[in-house]
Design an enzyme around this catalytic site. Structure first.
Site, PDB file in Angstrom:
ATOM      1  N   LEU A  58    -134.206  34.699  -9.116  1.00 51.03           N
ATOM      2  CA  LEU A  58    -133.334  34.100  -8.085  1.00 51.03           C
ATOM      3  C   LEU A  58    -133.320  34.906  -6.785  1.00 51.03           C
ATOM      4  O   LEU A  58    -132.763  34.451  -5.784  1.00 51.03           O
ATOM      5  CB  LEU A  58    -131.898  33.962  -8.614  1.00 51.03           C
ATOM      6  CG  LEU A  58    -131.700  32.978  -9.774  1.00 51.03           C
ATOM      7  CD1 LEU A  58    -130.318  33.162 -10.389  1.00 51.03           C
ATOM      8  CD2 LEU A  58    -131.872  31.544  -9.285  1.00 51.03           C
TER       9      LEU A  58
ATOM     10  N   SER B 118    -115.479  39.723 -14.103  1.00 49.74           N
ATOM     11  CA  SER B 118    -115.157  40.734 -15.116  1.00 49.74           C
ATOM     12  C   SER B 118    -113.768  41.302 -14.873  1.00 49.74           C
ATOM     13  O   SER B 118    -113.322  41.407 -13.725  1.00 49.74           O
ATOM     14  CB  SER B 118    -116.195  41.853 -15.019  1.00 49.74           C
ATOM     15  OG  SER B 118    -115.778  42.983 -15.745  1.00 49.74           O
TER      16      SER B 118
ATOM     17  N   TYR C 162    -121.689  48.162  -9.616  1.00 49.36           N
ATOM     18  CA  TYR C 162    -121.622  46.963 -10.470  1.00 49.36           C
ATOM     19  C   TYR C 162    -120.271  46.257 -10.284  1.00 49.36           C
ATOM     20  O   TYR C 162    -120.200  45.052 -10.025  1.00 49.36           O
ATOM     21  CB  TYR C 162    -121.835  47.332 -11.951  1.00 49.36           C
ATOM     22  CG  TYR C 162    -121.318  46.264 -12.886  1.00 49.36           C
ATOM     23  CD1 TYR C 162    -122.014  45.089 -13.068  1.00 49.36           C
ATOM     24  CD2 TYR C 162    -120.091  46.421 -13.548  1.00 49.36           C
ATOM     25  CE1 TYR C 162    -121.517  44.080 -13.878  1.00 49.36           C
ATOM     26  CE2 TYR C 162    -119.582  45.423 -14.366  1.00 49.36           C
ATOM     27  CZ  TYR C 162    -120.294  44.261 -14.523  1.00 49.36           C
ATOM     28  OH  TYR C 162    -119.792  43.259 -15.315  1.00 49.36           O
TER      29      TYR C 162
ATOM     30  N   LYS D  26    -119.006  42.357  -8.525  1.00 49.15           N
ATOM     31  CA  LYS D  26    -118.151  41.296  -9.071  1.00 49.15           C
ATOM     32  C   LYS D  26    -117.024  40.966  -8.086  1.00 49.15           C
ATOM     33  O   LYS D  26    -116.685  39.800  -7.868  1.00 49.15           O
ATOM     34  CB  LYS D  26    -117.591  41.699 -10.438  1.00 49.15           C
ATOM     35  CG  LYS D  26    -118.662  41.796 -11.518  1.00 49.15           C
ATOM     36  CD  LYS D  26    -119.364  40.458 -11.736  1.00 49.15           C
ATOM     37  CE  LYS D  26    -120.556  40.535 -12.657  1.00 49.15           C
ATOM     38  NZ  LYS D  26    -121.396  39.326 -12.658  1.00 49.15           N
TER      39      LYS D  26
ATOM     40  N   ARG E 273    -115.294  59.636 -21.519  1.00 49.41           N
ATOM     41  CA  ARG E 273    -116.402  59.188 -20.653  1.00 49.41           C
ATOM     42  C   ARG E 273    -115.828  58.971 -19.253  1.00 49.41           C
ATOM     43  O   ARG E 273    -114.785  58.324 -19.096  1.00 49.41           O
ATOM     44  CB  ARG E 273    -116.954  57.870 -21.215  1.00 49.41           C
ATOM     45  CG  ARG E 273    -118.055  57.251 -20.378  1.00 49.41           C
ATOM     46  CD  ARG E 273    -118.694  56.057 -21.072  1.00 49.41           C
ATOM     47  NE  ARG E 273    -117.840  54.876 -21.082  1.00 49.41           N
ATOM     48  CZ  ARG E 273    -118.191  53.696 -21.583  1.00 49.41           C
ATOM     49  NH1 ARG E 273    -119.392  53.554 -22.154  1.00 49.41           N
ATOM     50  NH2 ARG E 273    -117.375  52.672 -21.559  1.00 49.41           N
TER      51      ARG E 273
HETATM   52  C1  UD1 Z   1    -117.942  48.286 -19.752  1.00 49.21           C
HETATM   53  C2  UD1 Z   1    -117.934  48.511 -18.283  1.00 49.21           C
HETATM   54  C3  UD1 Z   1    -117.395  47.283 -17.611  1.00 49.21           C
HETATM   55  C4  UD1 Z   1    -118.282  46.102 -17.945  1.00 49.21           C
HETATM   56  C5  UD1 Z   1    -118.387  45.948 -19.447  1.00 49.21           C
HETATM   57  C6  UD1 Z   1    -119.457  44.937 -19.752  1.00 49.21           C
HETATM   58  C7  UD1 Z   1    -117.653  50.931 -17.997  1.00 49.21           C
HETATM   59  C8  UD1 Z   1    -116.746  52.010 -17.537  1.00 49.21           C
HETATM   60  N1  UD1 Z   1    -117.142  49.680 -17.964  1.00 49.21           N
HETATM   61  O1  UD1 Z   1    -116.599  48.053 -20.180  1.00 49.21           O
HETATM   62  O2  UD1 Z   1    -117.372  47.456 -16.216  1.00 49.21           O
HETATM   63  O3  UD1 Z   1    -117.756  44.932 -17.389  1.00 49.21           O
HETATM   64  O4  UD1 Z   1    -118.771  47.180 -20.064  1.00 49.21           O
HETATM   65  O5  UD1 Z   1    -119.571  44.749 -21.123  1.00 49.21           O
HETATM   66  O6  UD1 Z   1    -118.771  51.182 -18.356  1.00 49.21           O
HETATM   67  N2  UD1 Z   1    -116.860  53.689 -26.375  1.00 49.21           N
HETATM   68  C9  UD1 Z   1    -117.018  54.765 -27.234  1.00 49.21           C
HETATM   69  N3  UD1 Z   1    -118.281  55.113 -27.609  1.00 49.21           N
HETATM   70  C10 UD1 Z   1    -119.391  54.440 -27.189  1.00 49.21           C
HETATM   71  C11 UD1 Z   1    -119.231  53.346 -26.309  1.00 49.21           C
HETATM   72  C12 UD1 Z   1    -117.941  52.998 -25.910  1.00 49.21           C
HETATM   73  O7  UD1 Z   1    -116.043  55.401 -27.638  1.00 49.21           O
HETATM   74  O8  UD1 Z   1    -120.509  54.823 -27.555  1.00 49.21           O
HETATM   75  C13 UD1 Z   1    -115.502  53.282 -25.967  1.00 49.21           C
HETATM   76  C14 UD1 Z   1    -115.261  53.363 -24.473  1.00 49.21           C
HETATM   77  O9  UD1 Z   1    -114.774  54.618 -24.125  1.00 49.21           O
HETATM   78  C15 UD1 Z   1    -114.237  52.247 -24.279  1.00 49.21           C
HETATM   79  C16 UD1 Z   1    -114.565  51.221 -25.365  1.00 49.21           C
HETATM   80  O10 UD1 Z   1    -115.345  51.927 -26.332  1.00 49.21           O
HETATM   81  O11 UD1 Z   1    -112.964  52.736 -24.536  1.00 49.21           O
HETATM   82  C17 UD1 Z   1    -115.341  50.049 -24.861  1.00 49.21           C
HETATM   83  O12 UD1 Z   1    -116.459  50.512 -24.120  1.00 49.21           O
HETATM   84  P1  UD1 Z   1    -117.587  49.538 -23.573  1.00 49.21           P
HETATM   85  O13 UD1 Z   1    -118.092  48.672 -24.659  1.00 49.21           O
HETATM   86  O14 UD1 Z   1    -118.588  50.374 -22.832  1.00 49.21           O
HETATM   87  O15 UD1 Z   1    -116.827  48.567 -22.575  1.00 49.21           O
HETATM   88  P2  UD1 Z   1    -115.918  48.914 -21.296  1.00 49.21           P
HETATM   89  O16 UD1 Z   1    -115.993  50.332 -20.910  1.00 49.21           O
HETATM   90  O17 UD1 Z   1    -114.570  48.360 -21.531  1.00 49.21           O
END
Ligand code: UD1
Length: 338
Positions: free
Chosen positions: A59, A125, A150, A154, A296
């Protein structure tokens, strides 16, 4: 009725294509396969029995966007998923994100505003809220300065649509602000296919469960929450996909009150990282190897939706539980590794 789904081979896009086809819409997919595979077409077809139309288009090429709409003048609605979505990568490559996520949106809207009537659904988002002051988060919560390019795409994307709707009454648009999508189609024919090491929690959990990753790192257990880990609103991707169909119908049937509307799409329930791990352990019947590490950078403490606006106005409600969603994610992981 023909509906264009951009990014229709991706995670949320493919599930939405299935729901659209099951509601009788004819779907044409545009995807550049930068983060998706054409094999997904087979998965979709095996669920619905109908192969969607598909054009491999990037696109960012304006002339290709123009060409597409001249070949498909009968497109009545567009659901626009195609975008890059890795927060960390966006910090490293901001211009790639601004080009991928914003120039594409402009080119699409330019073509749509040339029509007598156009219906447009945008993937937004909950990241636009940042760390909201009040939980659950309503659509009226202030949009906070974006933490990453990112997130900024949005926010700006929503502004581009709002500004365009203001001067183009023939354009009817809805932005859906997703909370945390997870899971897979219950048939396990389509699901999430992260490239490389997953950044998101649920695919990292299922890959650890299957033995592809050694250990899950839990990013911090010293947050001011009940168990110390962050809280998110995890929504089954099929519920999310259905929200798109309902939103599109609202526009097609002229049921919208404004020509630009915004809805949160979540379950309304917050779950901590440890609760998500427990859910995995329940549905898989096995223990997950995890370790608590440092926080993180950039994580908000908690984010979960007030979904009453979508419940009331769209007549849509998430139906699946966290365990339902986790069961589907685990079934999918087992299938793709078998
Ligand atoms: C993330 C993005 C968000 C995006 C979304 C898309 C960030 C800061 N935010 O959201 O902008 O719209 O993905 O799907 O990256 N966690 C762990 N271990 C891991 C991975 C994640 O503990 O290996 C925790 C994180 O700290 C968080 C939760 O799991 O508390 C969810 O994490 P994640 O799936 O990355 O989503 P978001 O951070 O909410």
């Amino acid at each position: 009725m023909k509906i264009l789904v951009t990014g229709g081979l991706g995670f949320i896009g493919s599930h939405t294509v299935v729901e659209l086809q099951q509601e009788g819409y004819e779907v044409v997919i545009i995807d550049n396969c930068s983060n998706a595979s054409e094999d997904v077409l087979e998965g979709i077809t095996s669920i619905t029995g109908k192969q969607p139309l598909y054009e491999k288009i990037d696109l960012r090429n304006k002339s290709d966007v123009i060409g597409f709409f001249s070949r498909h003048p009968d497109v009545e609605g567009v659901i626009h998923f195609a975008a890059s979505k890795a927060v960390g990568e966006s910090v490293e490559k901001p211009l790639l994100y601004y080009e991928n996520n914003l120039s594409t949106l402009v080119y699409l809207l330019q073509q749509l505003t040339r029509k007598n009537k156009a219906h447009f659904i945008f993937s937004s988002s909950c990241t636009v809220y940042g760390q909201a002051d009040e939980m659950p988060i309503t659509e009226n919560a202030p949009v906070k300065p974006a933490e990453s390019p990112y997130g900024n795409t949005k926010q700006i994307g929503e502004e581009i649509i709002r500004d365009t709707c203001r001067v183009c009454p023939q354009l009817q648009a809805i932005s859906l602000r997703y909370f945390n999508p997870m899971g897979a189609h219950p048939s396990a024919e389509i699901g999430e296919l992260p490239l490389g090491v997953p950044q998101n929690l649920v695919p990292f959990i299922t890959q650890t469960g299957i033995g592809l990753r050694e250990q899950l790192s839990v990013f911090g257990d010293d947050y001011p929450t009940e168990d110390g880990t962050c809280i998110r609103d995890y929504i089954h991707v099929v519920d999310l996909a259905k929200a798109h169909v309902v939103a599109l119908k609202r526009l097609l049937e002229q049921g919208n009150e404004e020509n630009y509307e915004v809805f949160n799409v979540g379950t309304g329930t917050g779950s901590s990282v440890l609760e998500v791990i427990r859910s995995f352990e329940r549905v898989s019947g096995s223990k997950l190897n995890y370790k608590v590490v440092d926080r993180r950078a950039g994580d908000v403490i908690q984010a979960y939706a007030d979904t009453s606006r979508a419940n009331r106005i769209l007549g849509w409600k998430a139906e699946s539980t966290l365990d339902d969603a986790m069961r589907s994610a685990w079934k999918w992981e087992q299938k793709i590794r078998s």
